[in-house]
Design a protein around this motif. Structure first.
Motif, mmCIF file in Angstrom:
data_model
loop_
_atom_site.group_PDB
_atom_site.id
_atom_site.type_symbol
_atom_site.label_atom_id
_atom_site.label_comp_id
_atom_site.label_asym_id
_atom_site.label_seq_id
_atom_site.Cartn_x
_atom_site.Cartn_y
_atom_site.Cartn_z
ATOM 1 N N PRO A 160 0.716 -1.147 0.118
ATOM 2 C CA PRO A 160 -0.080 -0.042 -0.045
ATOM 3 C C PRO A 160 0.712 1.205 0.034
ATOM 4 N N PRO A 161 0.357 2.394 -0.810
ATOM 5 C CA PRO A 161 1.180 3.470 -0.460
ATOM 6 C C PRO A 161 1.304 4.177 0.681
ATOM 7 N N GLU A 162 2.108 4.820 0.971
ATOM 8 C CA GLU A 162 2.563 5.527 2.376
ATOM 9 C C GLU A 162 2.075 6.838 2.585
ATOM 10 N N ASP A 163 1.350 7.593 1.530
ATOM 11 C CA ASP A 163 0.889 8.872 1.775
ATOM 12 C C ASP A 163 -0.464 8.775 2.796
ATOM 13 N N ASP A 164 -0.976 10.129 2.908
ATOM 14 C CA ASP A 164 -1.975 10.262 3.769
ATOM 15 C C ASP A 164 -3.462 10.425 3.052
ATOM 16 N N GLU A 165 -3.435 10.212 1.672
ATOM 17 C CA GLU A 165 -4.918 9.926 1.149
ATOM 18 C C GLU A 165 -5.602 8.905 1.812
ATOM 19 N N ALA A 166 -6.877 9.089 1.975
ATOM 20 C CA ALA A 166 -7.827 8.242 2.614
ATOM 21 C C ALA A 166 -7.521 6.702 2.100
ATOM 22 N N PHE A 167 -7.714 6.636 0.661
ATOM 23 C CA PHE A 167 -7.558 5.259 0.087
ATOM 24 C C PHE A 167 -6.437 4.662 0.528
ATOM 25 N N SER A 168 -5.350 5.330 0.736
ATOM 26 C CA SER A 168 -3.950 4.682 0.964
ATOM 27 C C SER A 168 -3.944 4.187 2.399
ATOM 28 N N VAL A 169 -4.566 5.057 3.333
ATOM 29 C CA VAL A 169 -4.595 5.046 4.631
ATOM 30 C C VAL A 169 -5.524 3.376 4.844
ATOM 31 N N TYR A 170 -6.715 3.573 3.862
ATOM 32 C CA TYR A 170 -7.557 2.237 4.029
ATOM 33 C C TYR A 170 -6.689 0.973 3.752
ATOM 34 N N LEU A 171 -5.705 1.321 2.814
ATOM 35 C CA LEU A 171 -5.131 -0.180 2.401
ATOM 36 C C LEU A 171 -4.126 -0.472 3.362
ATOM 37 N N ARG A 172 -3.542 0.295 4.204
ATOM 38 C CA ARG A 172 -2.577 -0.035 5.021
ATOM 39 C C ARG A 172 -3.306 -0.495 6.235
ATOM 40 N N ALA A 173 -4.526 0.024 6.550
ATOM 41 C CA ALA A 173 -5.374 -0.459 7.744
ATOM 42 C C ALA A 173 -5.789 -1.909 7.329
ATOM 43 N N LYS A 174 -6.496 -2.205 6.051
ATOM 44 C CA LYS A 174 -6.681 -3.517 5.714
ATOM 45 C C LYS A 174 -5.450 -4.485 5.722
ATOM 46 N N ALA A 175 -4.221 -3.794 5.426
ATOM 47 C CA ALA A 175 -3.217 -4.795 5.174
ATOM 48 C C ALA A 175 -2.784 -5.195 6.753
ATOM 49 N N ALA A 176 -2.901 -4.256 7.703
ATOM 50 C CA ALA A 176 -2.463 -4.670 9.191
ATOM 51 C C ALA A 176 -3.620 -5.647 9.725
ATOM 52 N N ALA A 177 -4.899 -5.587 9.395
ATOM 53 C CA ALA A 177 -5.726 -6.417 9.758
ATOM 54 C C ALA A 177 -5.565 -7.740 9.197
ATOM 55 N N ASP A 178 -5.184 -7.913 7.896
ATOM 56 C CA ASP A 178 -4.882 -9.146 7.173
ATOM 57 C C ASP A 178 -3.924 -9.762 8.185
ATOM 58 N N GLU A 179 -2.814 -9.087 8.223
ATOM 59 C CA GLU A 179 -1.497 -9.537 8.941
ATOM 60 C C GLU A 179 -2.028 -10.060 10.397
ATOM 61 N N ALA A 180 -2.812 -9.583 10.831
ATOM 62 C CA ALA A 180 -3.121 -10.042 12.486
ATOM 63 C C ALA A 180 -3.956 -11.487 12.313
ATOM 64 N N VAL A 181 -4.911 -11.137 11.228
ATOM 65 C CA VAL A 181 -5.545 -12.664 11.035
ATOM 66 C C VAL A 181 -4.905 -13.668 10.591
ATOM 67 N N MET A 182 -3.817 -13.540 9.793
ATOM 68 C CA MET A 182 -2.779 -14.655 9.290
ATOM 69 C C MET A 182 -1.917 -15.005 10.216
ATOM 70 N N ALA A 183 -1.619 -13.991 11.392
ATOM 71 C CA ALA A 183 -0.666 -14.528 12.356
ATOM 72 C C ALA A 183 -1.557 -15.349 13.315
ATOM 73 N N SER A 184 -2.981 -15.620 13.251
ATOM 74 C CA SER A 184 -3.583 -16.342 14.330
ATOM 75 C C SER A 184 -3.517 -17.582 14.363
ATOM 76 N N ASP A 185 -4.017 -18.434 15.292
ATOM 77 C CA ASP A 185 -4.317 -19.707 15.158
ATOM 78 C C ASP A 185 -5.540 -20.359 14.659
ATOM 79 N N LEU A 186 -6.268 -19.302 14.202
ATOM 80 C CA LEU A 186 -7.610 -19.659 13.847
ATOM 81 C C LEU A 186 -7.438 -20.251 12.206
ATOM 82 N N ARG A 187 -8.319 -21.183 11.869
ATOM 83 C CA ARG A 187 -8.248 -21.410 10.338
ATOM 84 C C ARG A 187 -8.957 -19.927 9.721
ATOM 85 N N TRP A 188 -8.065 -19.382 9.003
ATOM 86 C CA TRP A 188 -8.424 -18.216 8.314
ATOM 87 C C TRP A 188 -8.229 -18.386 6.763
ATOM 88 N N THR A 189 -9.046 -17.355 6.301
ATOM 89 C CA THR A 189 -8.907 -17.192 4.628
ATOM 90 C C THR A 189 -9.001 -15.701 4.542
#
Ligand SMILES: NC(=O)c1ccc[n+]([C@@H]2O[C@H](COP(=O)([O-])OP(=O)(O)OC[C@H]3O[C@@H](n4cnc5c(N)ncnc54)[C@H](OP(=O)(O)O)[C@@H]3O)[C@@H](O)[C@H]2O)c1
Length: 223
Positions: A120-149
């Motif tokens: 995701p881009p590093e700038d402060d555009e709302a869409f860039s922040v959105y992509l970084r927020a989604k990436a952080a959430a995805d990372e947390a889910v993939m680091a979990s012990d749940l069965r995830w997709t």
């Protein structure tokens, strides 16, 4: 028959998914922050629980997840929102759902993410922040012990379902009807092949069920 809880239960993809799940006999619960949306959920075969993902804590949310077989994160702050709500809904809401699922012993977490979150881009555009927020959430889910997709669709449209998509770890940028994303989420919830898989999906030629089943046969070299 499964009991499936959808965060963002009144969202457009969520309602389409609810209808599909209810039609196959699953019990569907949608988390909404406005009780007035309950009738719409009922019309799509789901019951509603009123929860604001930005204020509930994991323990409080866990109480609503007891007995669920899977949770789906289909909420989103939406295109009109600023950076603050990208963090509070798209990242933190998803992570609160994850922690609540862990506390409640829910086995499975399906994340509706987005294309563009790999780098995701590093700038402060709302869409860039959105992509970084989604990436952080995805990372947390993939680091979990749940069965995830983690499902990362291209730009969503309101076109009718084609029931055909292209799905793989990386696909060419493109669009995909919300109805087809709902079909993909439905297939993921009922097919173990997508466990532990992160994939992008756009409009394509492969029937949805086959596309999801094929994910399990892709080698790690594709990841
Ligand atoms: N648009 C695209 O092209 C695109 C592409 C790829 C991925 N996506 C992702 O796909 C997701 C689903 O798409 P969609 O079109 O179905 O979205 P949508 O119709 O905007 O639904 C999002 C839902 O999230 C709910 N929500 C927002 N804040 C909440 C909170 N604090 N607590 C509980 N629920 C909350 C909203 O409820 P309210 O009615 O209360 O606001 C709404 O029902 C998007 O959010 C986005 O992350 C979108």
């Amino acid at each position: 028959m499964a009991r499936i809880v959808i965060a963002g239960g009144h969202g457009q993809v969520a309602l389409l998914l609810s209808r599909r799940l209810a039609d196959r006999g699953d019990v569907v619960v949608g988390l909404v922050r406005d009780a007035a949306q309950s009738d719409d959920l009922a019309a799509h075969g789901a019951s509603a629980v009123v929860v604001d993902l930005e204020t509930v804590d994991a323990a409080g949310l866990a109480a609503e997840l007891e007995g669920a077989d899977a949770v789906v994160f289909a909420a989103g702050a939406g295109p009109g929102s600023g950076a603050e709500r990208k963090w509070s809904v798209d990242r933190d809401g998803a992570i609160t759902l994850l922690r609540a699922a862990e506390l409640a012993g829910v086995d499975r977490y399906v994340m509706l993410s987005s294309m563009g979150t790999d780098d995701p881009p590093e700038d402060d555009e709302a869409f860039s922040v959105y992509l970084r927020a989604k990436a952080a959430a995805d990372e947390a889910v993939m680091a979990s012990d749940l069965r995830w997709t983690v499902v990362r669709p291209g730009r969503l449209t309101d076109d009718e379902a084609a029931n055909r998509v292209t799905a793989a770890r990386h696909v060419e940028r493109g669009e995909v009807p919300r109805a087809d994303v709902a079909a993909v989420l439905d297939a993921v919830l009922h097919d173990d092949h997508a466990d532990g898989r992160l994939f992008e999906v756009v409009r394509g030629q492969e029937p949805v069920d086959e596309a999801v089943a094929t994910l399990g046969r892709q080698t790690l070299a594709d990841d």
